[in-house]
Design a protein around this motif. Structure first.
Motif, PDB file in Angstrom:
ATOM      1  N   VAL A   5       0.851  -1.184   0.000  1.00 57.99           N
ATOM      2  CA  VAL A   5       0.000   0.000   0.000  1.00 57.99           C
ATOM      3  C   VAL A   5       0.886   1.234   0.000  1.00 57.99           C
ATOM      4  O   VAL A   5       1.645   1.467   0.948  1.00 57.99           O
ATOM      5  CB  VAL A   5      -0.943   0.027   1.208  1.00 57.99           C
ATOM      6  CG1 VAL A   5      -1.776   1.302   1.195  1.00 57.99           C
ATOM      7  CG2 VAL A   5      -1.842  -1.202   1.208  1.00 57.99           C
ATOM      8  N   GLU A   6       0.758   2.035  -1.046  1.00 54.16           N
ATOM      9  CA  GLU A   6       1.542   3.253  -1.161  1.00 54.16           C
ATOM     10  C   GLU A   6       0.792   4.428  -0.535  1.00 54.16           C
ATOM     11  O   GLU A   6      -0.442   4.454  -0.513  1.00 54.16           O
ATOM     12  CB  GLU A   6       1.833   3.592  -2.629  1.00 54.16           C
ATOM     13  CG  GLU A   6       2.535   2.515  -3.421  1.00 54.16           C
ATOM     14  CD  GLU A   6       1.590   1.622  -4.191  1.00 54.16           C
ATOM     15  OE1 GLU A   6       2.037   1.049  -5.209  1.00 54.16           O
ATOM     16  OE2 GLU A   6       0.422   1.505  -3.788  1.00 54.16           O
ATOM     17  N   SER A   7       1.548   5.407  -0.092  1.00 59.38           N
ATOM     18  CA  SER A   7       0.980   6.652   0.420  1.00 59.38           C
ATOM     19  C   SER A   7       2.012   7.753   0.268  1.00 59.38           C
ATOM     20  O   SER A   7       3.190   7.476  -0.010  1.00 59.38           O
ATOM     21  CB  SER A   7       0.561   6.508   1.878  1.00 59.38           C
ATOM     22  OG  SER A   7       1.680   6.231   2.690  1.00 59.38           O
ATOM     23  N   GLY A   8       1.565   8.990   0.441  1.00 59.38           N
ATOM     24  CA  GLY A   8       2.485  10.116   0.427  1.00 59.38           C
ATOM     25  C   GLY A   8       2.460  10.952  -0.828  1.00 59.38           C
ATOM     26  O   GLY A   8       3.143  11.974  -0.908  1.00 59.38           O
ATOM     27  N   CYS A  22       5.705   2.860   1.260  1.00 57.64           N
ATOM     28  CA  CYS A  22       5.091   1.627   0.788  1.00 57.64           C
ATOM     29  C   CYS A  22       5.071   0.654   1.960  1.00 57.64           C
ATOM     30  O   CYS A  22       6.122   0.141   2.361  1.00 57.64           O
ATOM     31  CB  CYS A  22       5.878   1.041  -0.377  1.00 57.64           C
ATOM     32  SG  CYS A  22       5.341  -0.608  -0.890  1.00 57.64           S
ATOM     33  N   THR A 117       0.206   5.645  -6.068  1.00 54.12           N
ATOM     34  CA  THR A 117      -0.100   6.939  -5.462  1.00 54.12           C
ATOM     35  C   THR A 117       0.305   8.013  -6.459  1.00 54.12           C
ATOM     36  O   THR A 117       1.364   7.942  -7.079  1.00 54.12           O
ATOM     37  CB  THR A 117       0.616   7.108  -4.106  1.00 54.12           C
ATOM     38  OG1 THR A 117       0.204   8.332  -3.500  1.00 54.12           O
ATOM     39  CG2 THR A 117       2.133   7.121  -4.248  1.00 54.12           C
TER      40      THR A 117
END
Length: 123
Positions: A5-8, A22, A117
Motif C-alpha cells: 500500500v503506497e501513500s504520500g 510503501c 499513489t
C-alpha cells in the motif's frame, strides 16, 4: 503473498519534496527486493529506483539520480522514496513493487504490486 500500500503522493510545486511510503503486509520484507516504478497515462511503466535486501544496494533511473533516495525499514516493513528537487516531468502515478529475489533492478521480475499513489508537480 505480499500486499503493498503506497501513500504520500500529492501536489507539489517544482523544486519541492515528497516522501512516498510503501507499507507491506502478509510477509516481512527482510528478504524481498523492493522497488518503485512510475507511469504516465499513455506511456509504459518505468523503473525509478530499487533496493536489494542482502546489502541494501540501490539502483536508480538516470533522470532521478541525485534527487531521489530509496530506503527500507525492515522492522516497520516499509520502503520509502524520498523525492527532492521535483520537476514537472516527475508527474506520474508511482507504484511500489516487490520481488522474491535479491536484486531490485529495472529488469527484475516483480511478483507483487501496489495500487499506486499519484504525484503531481506543478511548474
Amino acid at each position: 503473498q505480499v500486499q503493498l500500500v503506497e501513500s504520500g503522493g500529492g501536489l507539489v510545486q517544482a523544486g519541492g519534496s515528497l516522501r512516498l511510503s510503501c507499507a507491506a503486509s502478509g510477509r516481512t520484507i527482510g528478504r524481498i527486493a523492493m522497488a518503485w516504478f512510475r507511469q504516465v497515462p499513455g506511456q509504459e511503466r518505468e523503473f525509478v529506483a530499487g533496493i536489494s535486501w542482502r546489502d541494501s544496494s540501490s539502483y536508480y533511473e538516470d533522470s532521478v539520480k541525485g534527487r531521489f533516495t530509496i530506503s527500507r525499514d525492515n522492522i516497520k516493513n516499509t520502503v520509502y522514496l524520498q523525492m527532492n528537487s521535483l520537476k514537472p516531468d516527475d508527474t506520474a502515478v508511482y507504484y511500489c513493487a516487490a520481488a522474491n529475489t535479491v536484486i531490485a533492478g529495472p529488469k527484475t521480475m516483480y511478483n507483487y504490486w501496489g495500487q499506486g499513489t499519484r504525484v503531481t508537480v506543478s511548474s
